[in-house]
Design a protein around this motif. Structure first.
Motif, short mmCIF file in Angstrom:
data_model
loop_
_atom_site.label_atom_id
_atom_site.label_comp_id
_atom_site.label_asym_id
_atom_site.label_seq_id
_atom_site.Cartn_x
_atom_site.Cartn_y
_atom_site.Cartn_z
N PHE A 137 0.83 -1.19 0.00
CA PHE A 137 0.00 0.00 0.00
C PHE A 137 0.87 1.25 0.00
O PHE A 137 2.07 1.21 0.32
CB PHE A 137 -0.95 0.03 1.21
CG PHE A 137 -0.29 0.48 2.49
CD1 PHE A 137 -0.43 1.80 2.92
CD2 PHE A 137 0.45 -0.40 3.26
CE1 PHE A 137 0.17 2.22 4.11
CE2 PHE A 137 1.06 0.02 4.44
CZ PHE A 137 0.91 1.33 4.86
N ALA A 138 0.26 2.35 -0.37
CA ALA A 138 0.91 3.66 -0.29
C ALA A 138 -0.17 4.69 -0.02
O ALA A 138 -1.31 4.54 -0.46
CB ALA A 138 1.63 3.99 -1.60
N LYS A 139 0.19 5.68 0.73
CA LYS A 139 -0.73 6.79 0.98
C LYS A 139 -0.05 8.03 0.40
O LYS A 139 1.11 8.31 0.69
CB LYS A 139 -0.97 6.96 2.48
CG LYS A 139 -2.29 7.62 2.81
CD LYS A 139 -2.47 7.74 4.32
CE LYS A 139 -3.26 6.57 4.87
NZ LYS A 139 -3.62 6.78 6.30
N GLU A 140 -0.79 8.74 -0.47
CA GLU A 140 -0.22 9.92 -1.10
C GLU A 140 -1.11 11.13 -0.86
O GLU A 140 -2.33 11.01 -0.75
CB GLU A 140 -0.01 9.70 -2.61
CG GLU A 140 -1.27 9.44 -3.37
CD GLU A 140 -1.04 9.11 -4.84
OE1 GLU A 140 0.01 8.55 -5.19
OE2 GLU A 140 -1.95 9.41 -5.64
N LYS A 141 -0.46 12.29 -0.78
CA LYS A 141 -1.18 13.54 -0.56
C LYS A 141 -0.96 14.45 -1.76
O LYS A 141 0.19 14.69 -2.15
CB LYS A 141 -0.67 14.23 0.70
CG LYS A 141 -1.38 15.53 1.01
CD LYS A 141 -0.87 16.12 2.30
CE LYS A 141 -1.65 17.38 2.66
NZ LYS A 141 -1.19 17.94 3.93
N ILE A 142 -2.06 14.93 -2.33
CA ILE A 142 -1.95 15.87 -3.44
C ILE A 142 -1.51 17.22 -2.87
O ILE A 142 -2.16 17.78 -1.99
CB ILE A 142 -3.29 16.00 -4.20
CG1 ILE A 142 -3.68 14.66 -4.83
CG2 ILE A 142 -3.19 17.09 -5.27
CD1 ILE A 142 -5.05 14.65 -5.48
N GLU A 143 -0.39 17.70 -3.38
CA GLU A 143 0.17 18.97 -2.90
C GLU A 143 -0.36 20.15 -3.71
O GLU A 143 -0.72 21.17 -3.14
CB GLU A 143 1.71 18.94 -2.99
CG GLU A 143 2.35 17.81 -2.20
CD GLU A 143 2.27 17.97 -0.71
OE1 GLU A 143 2.00 19.08 -0.23
OE2 GLU A 143 2.48 16.97 0.00
N GLU A 144 -0.35 20.01 -5.04
CA GLU A 144 -0.80 21.09 -5.92
C GLU A 144 -1.50 20.49 -7.12
O GLU A 144 -1.10 19.43 -7.61
CB GLU A 144 0.39 21.91 -6.42
CG GLU A 144 1.13 22.68 -5.36
CD GLU A 144 2.31 23.44 -5.94
OE1 GLU A 144 2.10 24.26 -6.84
OE2 GLU A 144 3.44 23.17 -5.50
N VAL A 145 -2.51 21.19 -7.61
CA VAL A 145 -3.21 20.80 -8.83
C VAL A 145 -3.47 22.05 -9.64
O VAL A 145 -3.92 23.06 -9.08
CB VAL A 145 -4.57 20.11 -8.54
CG1 VAL A 145 -5.29 19.80 -9.84
CG2 VAL A 145 -4.39 18.86 -7.74
N ASP A 146 -3.19 21.99 -10.93
CA ASP A 146 -3.51 23.09 -11.83
C ASP A 146 -4.13 22.47 -13.08
O ASP A 146 -3.42 21.97 -13.96
CB ASP A 146 -2.24 23.88 -12.17
CG ASP A 146 -2.54 25.12 -13.01
OD1 ASP A 146 -3.62 25.19 -13.64
OD2 ASP A 146 -1.67 26.01 -13.05
N ASP A 147 -5.46 22.48 -13.13
CA ASP A 147 -6.16 21.89 -14.27
C ASP A 147 -5.87 22.64 -15.56
O ASP A 147 -5.80 22.03 -16.63
CB ASP A 147 -7.67 21.84 -14.02
CG ASP A 147 -8.06 20.71 -13.05
OD1 ASP A 147 -7.51 19.61 -13.19
OD2 ASP A 147 -8.90 20.96 -12.17
N ALA A 148 -5.69 23.95 -15.49
CA ALA A 148 -5.44 24.75 -16.69
C ALA A 148 -4.14 24.34 -17.37
O ALA A 148 -4.08 24.22 -18.59
CB ALA A 148 -5.42 26.24 -16.35
N SER A 149 -3.10 24.08 -16.57
CA SER A 149 -1.81 23.68 -17.16
C SER A 149 -1.61 22.16 -17.11
O SER A 149 -0.54 21.67 -17.45
CB SER A 149 -0.65 24.38 -16.45
OG SER A 149 -0.54 23.96 -15.11
N LYS A 150 -2.66 21.44 -16.68
CA LYS A 150 -2.63 19.97 -16.64
C LYS A 150 -1.42 19.45 -15.86
O LYS A 150 -0.63 18.68 -16.34
CB LYS A 150 -2.67 19.39 -18.05
CG LYS A 150 -3.95 19.74 -18.80
CD LYS A 150 -3.90 19.30 -20.23
CE LYS A 150 -5.13 19.68 -21.00
NZ LYS A 150 -5.53 21.07 -20.93
N GLN A 151 -1.34 19.91 -14.62
CA GLN A 151 -0.21 19.57 -13.78
C GLN A 151 -0.68 19.23 -12.37
O GLN A 151 -1.57 19.88 -11.83
CB GLN A 151 0.74 20.77 -13.73
CG GLN A 151 2.08 20.50 -13.14
CD GLN A 151 3.05 21.64 -13.46
OE1 GLN A 151 2.86 22.39 -14.40
NE2 GLN A 151 4.09 21.73 -12.66
#
Length: 150
Positions: free
Chosen positions: A67-81
């Motif tokens: 298993f792994a637990k990950e945390k989303i730090e940043e999301v930018d849908d406009a730049s698809k990142q």
């Protein structure tokens, strides 16, 4: 001292289509890659924005991890990142820090997926994360094949 590794994968899918598949990976990946993912669950957050924590349970037979637990730090849908960090699981015992980022960019008629990771080994005996980069490359290529058929 932190090290980095980068993977560039050319895919035939449009940037929008591939990005939406990445953003929908919580539901999509266990369905498309049952040999790799038993399940992906949202533990905290809405599943799409910064602060979201996901629990990835790997299928039997996947080397080194259950298993792994990950945390989303940043999301930018406009730049698809998107960028995320590993916060729990077996890999945490191998790497003091493990952060990854993914960006989908136009590339001719398709896209280029740029996946970068920054990591710090827990000790000198820990091998380079070649298996992680190989898995990322295979996953992006296989996801593109799936999208072409569906």
């Amino acid at each position: 001292m932190a090290s980095t590794a980068e993977v560039l994968v050319a895919v035939k899918s449009s940037p929008d289509r591939f990005w939406e598949a990445i953003r929908g990976s919580t539901e999509l990946f266990p369905k498309v890659f049952p040999e790799q993912y038993q399940s992906i669950e949202i533990v905290e957050g809405d599943g799409r924005s910064a602060g979201t924590v996901r629990l990835l349970k790997y299928a039997q037979g996947v080397p080194l991890v259950t298993f792994a637990k990950e945390k989303i730090e940043e999301v930018d849908d406009a730049s698809k990142q998107v960028s995320y960090s590993l916060i729990d699981g077996e890999l945490v015992s191998y790497y003091k820090n493990f952060k990854a980022s993914l960006k989908v960019e136009p590339n001719g008629d398709g896209s280029q997926v740029k996946w970068c990771m920054e990591y710090e080994k827990a000790n000198i005996e820990v091998p380079d994360p070649d298996l992680v980069t190989e898995t990322a490359t295979k996953t992006f290529s296989a996801l593109d094949e799936y999208l072409a058929k569906n």
